[in-house]
Every structure is written in C-alpha cells, then in structure tokens.
Design a protein around this motif. Structure first.
Motif, PDB file in Angstrom:
ATOM      1  N   PRO A 164      -8.727  10.382  19.205  1.00 39.62           N
ATOM      2  CA  PRO A 164     -10.151  10.272  19.507  1.00 39.62           C
ATOM      3  C   PRO A 164     -10.940  11.383  18.837  1.00 39.62           C
ATOM      4  CG  PRO A 164      -8.827  10.480  21.513  1.00 39.62           C
ATOM      5  CD  PRO A 164      -7.919  10.707  20.367  1.00 39.62           C
ATOM      6  N   THR A 165     -12.179  11.087  18.492  1.00 38.82           N
ATOM      7  CA  THR A 165     -13.092  12.126  18.013  1.00 38.82           C
ATOM      8  C   THR A 165     -14.433  11.908  18.714  1.00 38.82           C
ATOM      9  OG1 THR A 165     -14.123  13.124  16.070  1.00 38.82           O
ATOM     10  CG2 THR A 165     -13.637  10.785  15.910  1.00 38.82           C
ATOM     11  N   GLY A 166     -14.962  12.963  19.291  1.00 42.24           N
ATOM     12  CA  GLY A 166     -16.212  12.855  20.032  1.00 42.24           C
ATOM     13  C   GLY A 166     -15.990  12.277  21.421  1.00 42.24           C
ATOM     14  N   ALA A 167     -17.062  12.301  22.204  1.00 43.13           N
ATOM     15  CA  ALA A 167     -16.995  11.817  23.587  1.00 43.13           C
ATOM     16  C   ALA A 167     -17.189  10.305  23.639  1.00 43.13           C
ATOM     17  CB  ALA A 167     -18.094  12.502  24.392  1.00 43.13           C
ATOM     18  N   ILE A 168     -16.876   9.731  24.798  1.00 41.55           N
ATOM     19  CA  ILE A 168     -17.185   8.319  25.020  1.00 41.55           C
ATOM     20  C   ILE A 168     -18.704   8.163  24.969  1.00 41.55           C
ATOM     21  CG2 ILE A 168     -17.070   6.439  26.709  1.00 41.55           C
ATOM     22  CD1 ILE A 168     -14.422   7.860  27.676  1.00 41.55           C
ATOM     23  N   ILE A 169     -19.156   7.123  24.291  1.00 38.32           N
ATOM     24  CA  ILE A 169     -20.593   6.949  24.049  1.00 38.32           C
ATOM     25  C   ILE A 169     -21.125   5.877  24.994  1.00 38.32           C
ATOM     26  CG2 ILE A 169     -22.312   6.339  22.304  1.00 38.32           C
ATOM     27  CD1 ILE A 169     -20.089   7.071  20.182  1.00 38.32           C
TER      28      ILE A 169
END
Ligand SMILES: C[S@@+](CC[C@H](N)C(=O)[O-])C[C@H]1O[C@@H](n2cnc3c(N)ncnc32)[C@H](O)[C@@H]1O
Length: 189
Positions: A164-169
């Motif tokens: 994963p990269t970044g938070a859940i959007i």
C-alpha cells in the motif's frame, strides 16, 4: 472468466452514481502517463482518464458491447479499447497505472492483483476503488462478497509484488479508494 456480479445497469443510471472528476482527482490520475483499466464498462472512467493523462489509456472488457460503446465515446482520444478476458490473459501491456474500479469482488482477487502488478512499469501504481462494504448502497455487488480495505491490502500483499501507498481514500458517498505500488523486492530488479 467473467467476474461474478459484474453485470451493469442502464448507462445513465450507472453514471449518476459517481462523481468521476472528484474520484480521479483524489487518486491523482494526472500523475500517470500510460494507464490500463479492467472493465471499461460504458467508458464512465475511461473517457475522463484519457483526457487527464499524457499517454494512452488501454481498457479491456469481456463484453463486446461495452468495448463498442467505449470506442464510440472515446473517438479522437488516445484510447485503445479491446475485448479481452483479463482474468485469463492478464493485461498484456506495460503502463504507469492500472485501474481496478468496482471489480475486486472477483473470485480470485490475488490473481487479478498479480496481473495488475505484472502490467506496471517501475514506479507505477495500482489504483482501486470499490463500493463500501459497511453501508447499504444503491448498486454494487451483494454485501457478502464486497471486500473490505483490509482484505484488499491482504490480497495485494499476498502477491508478493505490491504494497500500500498512502492512506485509504474516502470517496463519498458510497466508495473508497486505495493505492498500491510495486514492493521493493529483488524480483523487481
Ligand atoms: C462493475 S463493471 C465496472 C466497469 C468500470 N470499471 C466502471 O467502474 O464503470 C465490471 C465490468 O467488467 C467487465 N468484466 C467482467 N469480467 C471481466 C473479465 N474477466 N475481463 C475483462 N472484463 C471483465 C464486465 O463486462 C463489466 O463491464
């Protein structure tokens, strides 16, 4: 193999369910050059994606009617739309981003994510959106087969290729988004 629960309602109704510019902007679609999409459907996302990127959108659907509709709407844009069973044959292209939109309720999500990882150039990303699993929504696959974000992360990790990269959007009112990049393993070099 056709993905379970992947039939589409009428076009105008389907397209009333998404704020497409908002979703694409939250995912940062304009960062990518060449993009591949599983399931063009009516071209709901295909056409705006092709307008937003600098390169070519490759989009595939198992239904010839969906491919024909997308080709019609994408005339004049850098779009290659073809009939292809992506579950069986993978994407067959190398791109900077792969879009798995409203599709990861399939029977073999890890295999699909593996195909997506295979299609990525170094530095590329898999972009996912899906119907929320925790609320009633006007469409979407039945709740018992809808993935949670945690399941999707687990399946991505199980490929051994993605992280994963970044938070859940949050994509209100009914969707969420996730981004995955190639994991830094020796097999990527
Ligand atoms: C739920 S729709 C989503 C379409 C598009 N991604 C969107 O969000 O508007 C799923 C699409 O995937 C296509 N599809 C199902 N199984 C497939 C497969 N194995 N290979 C390629 N396309 C497939 C269906 O025909 C359908 O058009």
């Amino acid at each position: 193999m056709r993905i379970r629960d992947s039939g589409m309602p009428e076009e105008a109704y389907w397209e009333s369910l998404f704020d497409v510019p908002f979703i694409l902007s939250r995912l940062g679609i304009e960062r990518f050059r060449d993009v591949a999409e599983l399931g063009c459907g009516y071209g709901t996302f295909s056409v705006p994606v092709a307008r937003a990127i600098a390169g070519t959108l490759y989009t595939f659907d198992i239904e010839p009617g969906m491919v024909a509709r997308t080709q019609e709407r994408a005339r004049g844009l850098p779009v290659v739309a073809e009939v292809r069973d992506v579950m069986a044959d993978g994407f067959g292209v190398q791109v900077d981003a792969v879009l798995l939109f409203n599709i990861l309720h399939c029977d073999e999500p890890t295999a699909l994510l593996y195909h997506a990882a295979d299609a990525l150039k170094p530095g590329g990303e898999v972009l996912v959106i899906h119907w929320r699993h925790d609320i009633a929504t006007p469409r979407g696959p039945s709740l018992d087969i809808r993935p949670t974000p945690e399941q999707i992360s687990h399946w991505a990790g199980a490929t051994g290729r993605l992280e994963p990269t970044g938070a859940i959007i949050d994509l209100p009112p009914w969707h969420y988004g996730m981004r995955f990049r190639l994991a830094n393993t020796s097999s990527d070099h």
